[in-house]
Design a protein around this motif. Structure first.
Motif, PDB file in Angstrom:
ATOM      1  N   LEU A   1      99.966-102.534  80.429  1.00  0.00           N
ATOM      2  CA  LEU A   1      99.193-101.437  79.851  1.00  0.00           C
ATOM      3  C   LEU A   1      99.261-101.566  78.341  1.00  0.00           C
TER       4      LEU A   1
ATOM      5  N   ALA B   1      97.798 -95.033  73.032  1.00  0.00           N
ATOM      6  CA  ALA B   1      96.557 -95.667  73.492  1.00  0.00           C
ATOM      7  C   ALA B   1      95.562 -94.668  74.060  1.00  0.00           C
TER       8      ALA B   1
ATOM      9  N   GLY C   1      92.799 -96.978  72.931  1.00  0.00           N
ATOM     10  CA  GLY C   1      93.274 -97.937  73.938  1.00  0.00           C
ATOM     11  C   GLY C   1      92.108 -98.550  74.691  1.00  0.00           C
TER      12      GLY C   1
ATOM     13  N   ALA D   1      82.152-105.543  68.640  1.00  0.00           N
ATOM     14  CA  ALA D   1      81.527-104.367  68.033  1.00  0.00           C
ATOM     15  C   ALA D   1      82.401-103.125  68.168  1.00  0.00           C
TER      16      ALA D   1
HETATM   17  C1  LIG Z   1      76.952 -93.717  74.518  1.00  0.00           C
HETATM   18  C2  LIG Z   1      78.097 -94.566  74.085  1.00  0.00           C
HETATM   19  C3  LIG Z   1      78.297 -94.792  72.741  1.00  0.00           C
HETATM   20  C4  LIG Z   1      79.339 -95.586  72.302  1.00  0.00           C
HETATM   21  N1  LIG Z   1      79.492 -95.785  70.972  1.00  0.00           N
HETATM   22  C5  LIG Z   1      80.501 -96.567  70.529  1.00  0.00           C
HETATM   23  C6  LIG Z   1      80.679 -96.794  69.148  1.00  0.00           C
HETATM   24  O1  LIG Z   1      79.931 -96.275  68.319  1.00  0.00           O
HETATM   25  N2  LIG Z   1      81.696 -97.597  68.752  1.00  0.00           N
HETATM   26  C7  LIG Z   1      82.553 -98.172  69.651  1.00  0.00           C
HETATM   27  O2  LIG Z   1      83.466 -98.873  69.240  1.00  0.00           O
HETATM   28  N3  LIG Z   1      82.402 -97.974  70.968  1.00  0.00           N
HETATM   29  C8  LIG Z   1      81.405 -97.191  71.436  1.00  0.00           C
HETATM   30  N4  LIG Z   1      81.248 -97.000  72.772  1.00  0.00           N
HETATM   31  C9  LIG Z   1      82.164 -97.680  73.694  1.00  0.00           C
HETATM   32  C10 LIG Z   1      83.393 -96.859  74.092  1.00  0.00           C
HETATM   33  O3  LIG Z   1      83.184 -95.492  73.924  1.00  0.00           O
HETATM   34  C11 LIG Z   1      84.621 -97.263  73.326  1.00  0.00           C
HETATM   35  O4  LIG Z   1      84.873 -98.631  73.478  1.00  0.00           O
HETATM   36  C12 LIG Z   1      85.841 -96.475  73.757  1.00  0.00           C
HETATM   37  O5  LIG Z   1      86.870 -96.679  72.845  1.00  0.00           O
HETATM   38  C13 LIG Z   1      86.351 -96.840  75.139  1.00  0.00           C
HETATM   39  O6  LIG Z   1      87.444 -96.003  75.446  1.00  0.00           O
HETATM   40  P1  LIG Z   1      87.636 -95.342  76.881  1.00  0.00           P
HETATM   41  O7  LIG Z   1      88.916 -94.573  76.821  1.00  0.00           O
HETATM   42  O8  LIG Z   1      86.467 -94.583  77.287  1.00  0.00           O
HETATM   43  O9  LIG Z   1      87.795 -96.670  77.745  1.00  0.00           O
HETATM   44  P2  LIG Z   1      87.524 -96.932  79.295  1.00  0.00           P
HETATM   45  O10 LIG Z   1      86.079 -97.024  79.564  1.00  0.00           O
HETATM   46  O11 LIG Z   1      88.315 -96.009  80.145  1.00  0.00           O
HETATM   47  O12 LIG Z   1      88.152 -98.379  79.384  1.00  0.00           O
HETATM   48  C14 LIG Z   1      87.638 -99.461  78.675  1.00  0.00           C
HETATM   49  C15 LIG Z   1      88.349-100.739  79.053  1.00  0.00           C
HETATM   50  O13 LIG Z   1      89.674-100.729  78.571  1.00  0.00           O
HETATM   51  C16 LIG Z   1      90.609-100.786  79.627  1.00  0.00           C
HETATM   52  N5  LIG Z   1      91.678 -99.872  79.273  1.00  0.00           N
HETATM   53  C17 LIG Z   1      91.539 -98.590  78.855  1.00  0.00           C
HETATM   54  N6  LIG Z   1      92.724 -98.069  78.519  1.00  0.00           N
HETATM   55  C18 LIG Z   1      93.637 -99.038  78.707  1.00  0.00           C
HETATM   56  C19 LIG Z   1      95.054 -99.113  78.534  1.00  0.00           C
HETATM   57  N7  LIG Z   1      95.755 -98.088  78.069  1.00  0.00           N
HETATM   58  N8  LIG Z   1      95.677-100.269  78.833  1.00  0.00           N
HETATM   59  C20 LIG Z   1      94.963-101.330  79.288  1.00  0.00           C
HETATM   60  N9  LIG Z   1      93.644-101.322  79.463  1.00  0.00           N
HETATM   61  C21 LIG Z   1      92.989-100.183  79.177  1.00  0.00           C
HETATM   62  C22 LIG Z   1      89.837-100.442  80.871  1.00  0.00           C
HETATM   63  O14 LIG Z   1      90.366-101.041  82.012  1.00  0.00           O
HETATM   64  C23 LIG Z   1      88.464-100.933  80.534  1.00  0.00           C
HETATM   65  O15 LIG Z   1      88.400-102.324  80.795  1.00  0.00           O
HETATM   66  C24 LIG Z   1      80.227 -96.181  73.241  1.00  0.00           C
HETATM   67  C25 LIG Z   1      80.032 -95.954  74.594  1.00  0.00           C
HETATM   68  C26 LIG Z   1      78.992 -95.161  75.022  1.00  0.00           C
HETATM   69  C27 LIG Z   1      78.806 -94.922  76.476  1.00  0.00           C
END
Ligand SMILES: Cc1cc2nc3c(=O)[nH]c(=O)nc-3n(C[C@H](O)[C@H](O)[C@H](O)COP(=O)(O)OP(=O)(O)OC[C@H]3O[C@@H](n4cnc5c(N)ncnc54)[C@H](O)[C@@H]3O)c2cc1C
Lengths: 281, 774
Positions: free
Chosen positions: A156, A67, A103, A112
Motif C-alpha cells: 500500500l 495517502a 495516494g 498528467a
Molecule cells: C472528472 C475528473 C477530473 C480529474 N481531474 C484531475 C486533475 O485535474 N488532475 C489530476 O491529477 N487528476 C485528475 N483526475 C484523476 C483523479 O482524480 C486523481 O488521479 C486522483 O488523485 C485519484 O485519487 P483517488 O483517491 O480517487 O484514486 P482511486 O481511483 O481510488 O485509485 C487510483 C489508483 O491508485 C490506486 N491506489 C489508490 N490508493 C492507493 C494506495 N493507498 N495504495 C496503493 N494504491 C492505491 C488504485 O488501485 C488505482 O489504481 C480527475 C478525474 C476525474 C474523474
C-alpha cells in the motif's frame, strides 16, 4: 466481486498479502472511470479510504501526508507545501477534490497527475508498506513510466514525506479549458532558501515526471549570485535562458491535448513566470 | 356576473413563469429515457465498424449466439426488408450490408439478459473486413477521380446562389479561406430507448427524440410494418441540439424487441453517443468580399464544402442554409455562392443548432472585419452601414418582411454595458478564476491582453423551400373537482428548450384557466414537426393557440345557450368557476397549424424559400494570455430580436445556452479526427465549456413582433450560437493580431500564428469540384 472495506492498516496489508490480485480503491475517481470504460474488472477490491493511519498528516520541518487524504481536506487543513496546495486546487471539480486522494494520484502514476511534479520537485519520499515491512522510495525512483511505478501488488502507498521547503514554491498547470482540465503541460518549482536547494519538475511532457537539472543548476547559480535570502530580479536574458533550459528538459509528444512544439514553448513561458514570482517574494 | 374578486392568472404569456418540468428536473426526480425500465426487459448493444471504409467479407455470429443469456444477435442478413432510412435521402441500412462507410457504423446488434452479457456478445461477433483506403478530405472526395462512396457519387447536395451580377467588380476586395472543425452536440443525456412488442405484431417505442413522427416513418419502413403498428412515446429527453434528429438506436431496439418478443432497452454510454449520432458539419470556406471605397458592399463570392461524412442525414438542408445565409444579414447587390455537401468516410454530419448558418457566419464575419481593416473603417460602422433593412432582399432575392432590425441590433449591442477593465498585473492575493487558465496559475496578469469585437448573424425560422411544415395540437377543457382544467396534447418534443412551458402559458392566457396539463407527447396525435429550426414556439405554440381559440369559441357558444354568462374572459383573466358546469361534456378541439407556404429552390436559388428570419448581434470581450495562448472570455453581450418573449427567463436561458455552445466552438470544442477515426470520444478530451469558462452574458431582448407568429414570437434557439462564435474569435484577433481563420482557435494558433490551409486552390464562388491541389 468481493469488496473489503478496511478500517485498520494491518487488516488491509494482510488482505493484500493473501490476495495479490486485489485492486486498491481510495476515492475511486480514477478507478471508477476505468471500470465504467470496461478497462478494469478487478477480481477483488480493497477500500482504504477509511483507514485512520492513511488519513493522518503531520507538519513541521519534516512533512508527512497520508495517502488517503483528499484534495478537499488538504486544501482545508494545509499540506505543508504551498505548491502542493496549488496543485490540489487545480484538480478536477469540487466533487473530484472531495473524493480524490494524493495516494490515488500516486497509485495511478499518470504523467498528467498534478501532484506528481510537486512531489518530484520537493524530493519527496513515497512510503510503501506491506505485511513484510516498509520501503521508502524517492519519488524519482518510484515512477518508472506512464502509469507504472515500483509499487508491488502487496504494497500500500501509506504516505508521502518531504522536508518543509519554505514559501518559495509554486505549481503552474496549462490546459485549454479554464477549469477541470487535464494538464497539457505543468511545472513545479521549489526554491528552498534554507537548504539552498532548487527543484524544477515537469508534468505532461514525457513518459514520466521529468526533472530539469540544468535549469535547476542555473537557478541555483542565480540565487548564489543574488544571495539566497534576498529577492531575485530576473533579467530578460536570464528569463529566456531559463525557458530554454526547461524546454530542453522536456520530452513532449503530439497528442489530442496539445502539440510537442506548444508544450516546449509553454514550459519556457511558465518557468520564467514561476521564477519571477518566487524570486520577487 | 363579475370576476373582479378573483386572483389574476399566474404564468401567462410574457411572464417569466416557472415551467412544470423544472422542479422534477432540478430535483433529480425526472425520468430521463435512460431511466426507462420494464419487468423482464433485455438489454441491447451494438457492434460498430472499427474501420472508416471497408468491405465486410464475412460475419460469424455463432459464438455470440451460443453465449448464455444472449437472446438475439442480428446482422444485415436478419433485416426484415432492405429499405433504407435517412432524414432527407434514404441511403443507410439499419445494419451495414457488405460495406461500411464510417468508423462507428452499426454492423450487428444483440439483446441479452444484462448489459454486461450484451457487451460480451458484441465482442464475440466475428467480422472479417477488407479494409479500403478511407476518403477523409471532403474536397478530395468531390474530385472526379475520387472513389465513389455511394452508388450515386459523392455529392450529397449542390446549391448555387446567383444574385445580381456574379462577376461584379469592386474598389476593395478581401479574400481568404476558412475552416470550421466538427462540433458535437454533446447532450448530457445519452441516447436511450425502450421497445415493447405489442400483441398485434407491432411495437411501442419509448424514446428520447426530437421528432416522433419522423422517427415513426423511418422505423415502420425499415421494420416492414404499416405505420399504424408502430407507436412512439416521448421519453425524457436530456438535451438534443440536433443530435436526436436522426435515427440512432430506434430501429435497432425495435428489431430486437420484435425478434425476441420481449421488451428491450438500449442506452448508449458517452463514447457510443459520440459514435452514434451525427455532428455539426466540418467546413472549408473560400470567401471574397468586394466593396466601394466608401464601404458599401458590392459583392460576396463564396465556395463552401461541407463534410457530410458517410451518410447524408440532413446535409442537403444544411448545405442550402450555408448558401442562402452565406452573405450574412447585409444588403449585398451581387452574390455568387456555391455550396456542396460531400460524402466522405468521416462520421456523418447532420443537424446542430444553427444548421449551416454557423459555418458561413464564421467566415463572412471574419471577412467583414478584414474589409473594415482594408477600408480603414470601424468594423461596427461598416456593419451598420450595410445592415439589412426592412424590405431589403437577401441574396436569394427574398425580401425580408416583418422586420429586419439589423442596424438597430448592432447599435444596441455595441452600446450594452462593457465588463470591468482587465485586472492588470497583480501581486499577492488574486482571484485566479477571473484570469485565463484559472486556478492553473498560468497568469496573474502576465501576458494578458484584452480584445473586444462584435458580430451579427441570421438564419431562417421553421422549415424552408416548400416543405409542408405543420404542427397539431389537441386541447381539452374539462371540469375536475369543480375547477376547469386544460389538457394539451401535441407531439412536440420537450428537449429542454421549454416548449412545455410555452404551451402552458399560451393555454392559460387563451383559456383563462390556471391549471394546464401538458400531456406526454406520443404518436396518437398528428405530427408536431421537429424540435429544431427554432420552430416549436411558432408552430406548436401556434397550434395550441389556434386550438385554444376554437375551444374558447365553443365555450362562448355553450355559455350563450345556457345564458350562464354574459361574456367570455379576456386574455389573462381566469375562467369563472360558474363556467365549469358548461364543461359537461368536456370541450375538445384538435387543430393543425401551418405557416404560409414557401417556394421551392431552383437552379440559382432565387426564391422566397423561407418563412421568416432571425437576427442577433453579439459583442465579446476576451482576455488572452498571448504568451500561452490561453483565452478567458470575459463577457458576451447580445441583442437579439425575439419578436415577443413568451417567457423572458426561458429566452435568456436559450441565449446563454446558445452562447455557451458558440463559445465552445470558438475556443475548445472539436471532434478530433485522424484518418476517419475519432480520437476524443469522451468528455475527458472533448472539452465543453465549464462554468468557469462561461462569462456573464448581458442579454438585450428586442421585441419586433412578427405578424405571422403567435403573439409575434420568433424562434430564439439558434441565433445565439451563430454570431457568438465569430464575435469571440474576432475579439481574440483584436487582442492578438493573429489571423485565426479556423475554429476552434487553438493555443498554437495564438502563440505561433498558425493558420489553417486546406491545400486546395479555389476561386471563391467557383464550383468546389474545380478545386486544384496546391
Ligand atoms: C472528472 C475528473 C477530473 C480529474 N481531474 C484531475 C486533475 O485535474 N488532475 C489530476 O491529477 N487528476 C485528475 N483526475 C484523476 C483523479 O482524480 C486523481 O488521479 C486522483 O488523485 C485519484 O485519487 P483517488 O483517491 O480517487 O484514486 P482511486 O481511483 O481510488 O485509485 C487510483 C489508483 O491508485 C490506486 N491506489 C489508490 N490508493 C492507493 C494506495 N493507498 N495504495 C496503493 N494504491 C492505491 C488504485 O488501485 C488505482 O489504481 C480527475 C478525474 C476525474 C474523474
Amino acid at each position: 466481486m468481493p469488496v473489503l472495506i478496511a478500517r485498520r492498516l494491518d487488516e488491509a496489508l494482510d488482505e493484500l498479502a493473501a490476495h495479490p490480485d486485489t485492486t486498491v480503491l481510495a476515492g475511486g475517481t480514477d478507478l471508477m472511470v476505468e471500470l465504467n470504460f470496461g478497462r478494469a474488472r478487478p477480481a477483488r477490491v480493497l477500500a482504504v479510504d477509511r483507514i485512520d493511519e492513511l488519513r493522518q498528516s503531520a507538519g513541521g520541518s519534516r512533512v508527512r501526508l497520508g495517502a488517503a487524504v483528499t484534495y478537499a481536506r488538504l486544501l482545508r487543513d494545509g499540506a505543508g507545501s504551498r505548491a502542493l496546495e496549488e496543485a490540489a486546487r487545480t484538480v478536477g471539480s469540487p466533487q473530484i477534490r472531495g473524493a480524490g486522494t494524493v495516494g490515488g494520484n500516486l497509485g495511478t502514476c499518470s504523467p498528467a497527475g498534478d501532484t506528481l511534479p510537486v512531489l518530484a520537485a520537493l524530493d519527496a519520499v513515497v512510503v510503501l508498506r506491506s505485511a513484510r515491512g516498509e520501503r521508502r522510495v524517492p519519488f524519482a525512483e518510484f515512477m518508472t513510466g506512464p502509469k507504472r511505478s515500483v509499487r508491488r501488488s502487496d504494497e500500500l502507498i501509506v504516505a508521502a514525506e518531504w522536508d518543509d521547503a519554505g514559501p518559495a514554491q509554486t505549481f503552474v498547470k496549462v490546459g485549454t479549458r479554464n477549469a477541470m482540465v487535464i494538464a497539457v503541460a505543468s511545472l513545479a518549482m521549489v526554491i528552498d532558501r534554507a537548504r539552498r536547494r532548487v527543484g524544477i519538475a515537469l508534468g505532461s511532457c514525457g513518459p514520466t515526471i521529468l526533472r530539469a537539472p540544468d535549469a535547476e543548476r542555473f537557478v541555483r547559480v542565480l540565487c548564489d549570485e543574488a544571495g539566497w535570502d534576498r529577492p531575485l530580479r530576473l533579467s530578460e536574458a536570464e528569463r529566456t535562458e531559463l525557458g530554454r533550459l526547461v524546454s530542453a528538459a522536456a520530452r513532449p509528444i503530439d497528442d489530442v491535448r496539445g502539440t510537442s512544439a506548444y508544450r516546449r514553448h509553454v514550459l519556457g513561458v511558465i518557468a520564467g513566470r514561476a521564477l519571477a514570482r518566487l524570486g520577487a517574494a | 356576473m363579475t370576476v373582479a374578486a378573483r386572483p389574476r392568472l399566474r404564468g401567462v404569456v410574457g411572464e417569466s413563469a416557472p415551467r412544470s418540468d423544472a422542479p422534477p428536473k432540478t430535483q433529480g426526480a425526472f425520468a430521463y429515457a435512460s431511466d426507462l425500465a420494464r419487468e423482464g426487459m433485455l438489454h441491447g448493444a451494438t457492434l460498430r465498424s472499427p474501420h472508416p471504409r471497408a468491405r465486410i467479407a464475412r460475419i460469424d455470429v455463432e459464438a455470440a449466439r451460443a453465449l448464455p443469456g444472449v437472446a438475439a444477435v442480428l446482422t444485415a442478413a436478419d433485416l426484415p426488408t432492405k429499405v433504407k432510412f435517412g432524414l432527407m435521402k434514404l441511403d443507410q441500412l439499419p445494419l451495414a450490408d457488405g460495406r461500411v462507410r464510417y468508423a462507428g457504423e452499426p454492423v450487428a446488434i444483440v439483446a441479452a439478459e444484462d448489459p454486461e452479457r450484451a457487451r460480451e456478445a458484441v465482442r464475440a461477433v466475428r467480422v472479417e473486413y477488407e479494409v479500403l483506403p478511407a476518403v477523409t478530405d471532403p474536397v478530395a472526395a468531390l474530385h472526379p477521380d475520387a472513389p465513389r462512396l455511394h452508388d450515386d457519387g459523392n455529392v450529397i447536395e449542390d446549391v448555387r446562389v446567383v444574385h445580381g451580377d456574379p462577376d461584379a467588380r469592386a474598389d476593395v476586395v478581401v479574400e481568404d479561406e476558412y475552416e470550421v472543425a466538427m462540433q458535437d452536440q454533446a447532450p448530457l443525456g445519452p441516447e436511450a430507448g425502450l421497445a415493447i412488442p405489442d400483441p398485434d405484431g407491432g411495437v411501442t417505442l419509448h424514446v428520447a427524440t426530437q421528432w416522433l413522427h419522423e422517427d415513426l416513418r423511418q422505423i415502420a419502413a425499415c421494420l416492414g410494418l404499416p405505420e399504424r403498428k408502430v407507436r412512439l412515446v416521448l421519453a425524457g429527453v436530456g438535451g438534443a441540439f440536433g443530435a436526436r434528429e436522426d435515427v440512432t438506436l430506434q430501429i435497432h431496439v425495435c428489431l430486437l424487441a420484435l425478434a425476441t418478443r420481449r421488451p428491450v432497452r438500449i442506452v448508449y454510454g458517452r463514447e457510443e453517443s459520440f459514435h452514434g449520432h451525427v455532428h455539426r458539419h466540418a467546413a472549408r470556406l473560400w470567401y471574397a468580399h468586394g466593396a466601394t471605397r466608401d464601404g458599401d458592399l458590392v459583392f460576396v463570392r463564396a465556395s463552401i464544402v461541407l463534410d457530410g461524412g458517410g451518410y447524408a442525414s440532413s446535409s442537403s438542408a444544411v448545405v442550402a442554409n450555408a448558401a442562402c445565409f452565406g452573405a450574412g444579414p447585409y444588403r449585398v447587390p451581387n452574390a455568387l455562392i456555391h455550396a456542396v455537401g460531400a460524402y466522405t468516410n468521416n462520421p456523418p454530419a447532420g443537424a446542430m443548432r444553427g444548421f449551416g448558418a454557423v459555418q458561413s457566419c464564421f467566415a463572412y464575419e471574419a471577412q467583414m472585419d478584414r474589409l473594415a481593416a482594408a477600408l480603414g473603417m470601424d468594423p461596427v460602422a461598416l456593419r451598420g452601414r450595410n445592415a439589412l433593412r426592412d424590405g431589403d432582399r437577401i441574396v436569394t432575392g427574398q425580401a425580408v418582411e416583418g422586420s429586419a432590425p439589423v442596424a438597430d441590433l448592432i447599435r444596441r449591442c455595441a452600446a450594452l454595458p462593457p465588463p470591468a477593465p482587465p485586472p492588470g498585473l497583480i501581486a499577492g492575493e488574486v482571484d485566479l478564476t477571473a484570469l485565463p487558465g484559472g486556478v492553473g496559475n498560468v497568469t496573474r496578469g502576465e501576458g494578458v491582453r484584452r480584445g473586444t469585437a462584435l458580430a451579427v448573424g441570421f438564419k431562417n425560422a421553421c422549415y424552408s423551400h416548400a416543405f409542408d411544415d405543420f404542427s397539431t395540437a389537441r386541447v381539452r377543457l374539462v371540469r375536475e373537482r369543480g375547477e376547469p382544467v386544460a389538457y394539451v396534447l401535441t407531439a412536440a418534443a420537450e428537449v429542454g428548450q421549454g416548449i412545455v412551458g410555452v404551451c402552458e402559458q399560451i393555454a392559460r392566457t387563451e383559456l383563462g384557466v390556471q391549471r394546464v396539463v401538458v400531456e406526454t407527447p406520443d404518436t396518437s396525435i398528428g405530427s408536431a414537426g421537429s424540435s429544431s429550426a427554432s420552430r416549436q414556439t411558432w408552430m406548436t405554440g401556434g397550434a395550441v393557440l389556434a386550438a385554444c381559440r376554437e375551444v374558447k369559441a365553443e365555450l362562448a357558444r355553450r355559455a350563450e345557450a345556457h345564458d350562464r354568462v354574459r361574456r367570455t374572459p379576456r386574455d389573462g383573466e381566469p375562467v369563472d368557476v360558474d363556467l365549469a358546469p358548461l364543461l359537461d361534456p368536456p370541450i375538445e378541439r384538435t387543430v393543425t397549424h401551418r405557416h404560409r407556404p414557401t417556394e421551392p429552390r431552383d437552379a440559382t436559388t432565387q426564391n422566397a424559400g423561407h418563412v421568416a428570419f432571425l437576427f442577433a448581434a453579439h459583442r465579446a470581450t476576451v482576455d488572452v494570455d498571448v504568451e500561452t495562448g490561453i483565452v478567458k472570455v470575459v463577457q458576451v453581450a447580445t441583442s437579439q430580436d425575439v419578436g415577443k418573449a413568451i417567457n423572458p427567463l426561458a429566452v435568456v436561458g436559450q441565449l446563454e445556452g446558445g452562447i455557451a455552445q458558440g463559445l465552445g466552438l470558438a475556443v475548445m470544442e472539436e471532434v478530433r479526427l485522424q484518418g476517419g477515426l475519432m480520437r476524443n470520444a469522451s468528455f475527458t478530451d472533448y472539452l465543453l465549456p465549464t462554468t468557469l469558462d462561461m462569462p456573464p452574458v448581458v442579454c438585450d431582448l428586442v421585441e419586433h413582433p412578427h405578424p405571422d407568429a403567435p403573439y409575434g414570437a420568433k424562434g430564439v434557439g439558434e441565433p445565439p450560437t451563430i454570431s457568438s462564435t465569430p464575435a469571440i474569435v474576432a475579439a481574440i484577433r483584436a487582442a492578438t493580431g493573429r489571423e485565426l481563420n479556423r475554429v476552434p482557435v487553438r493555443p498554437d494558433d495564438i502563440v505561433f500564428g498558425t493558420a489553417a490551409r486546406s491545400g486546395w486552390r479555389m476561386r471563391p464562388g467557383a464550383d468546389p469540384r474545380t478545386a486544384v491541389r496546391m
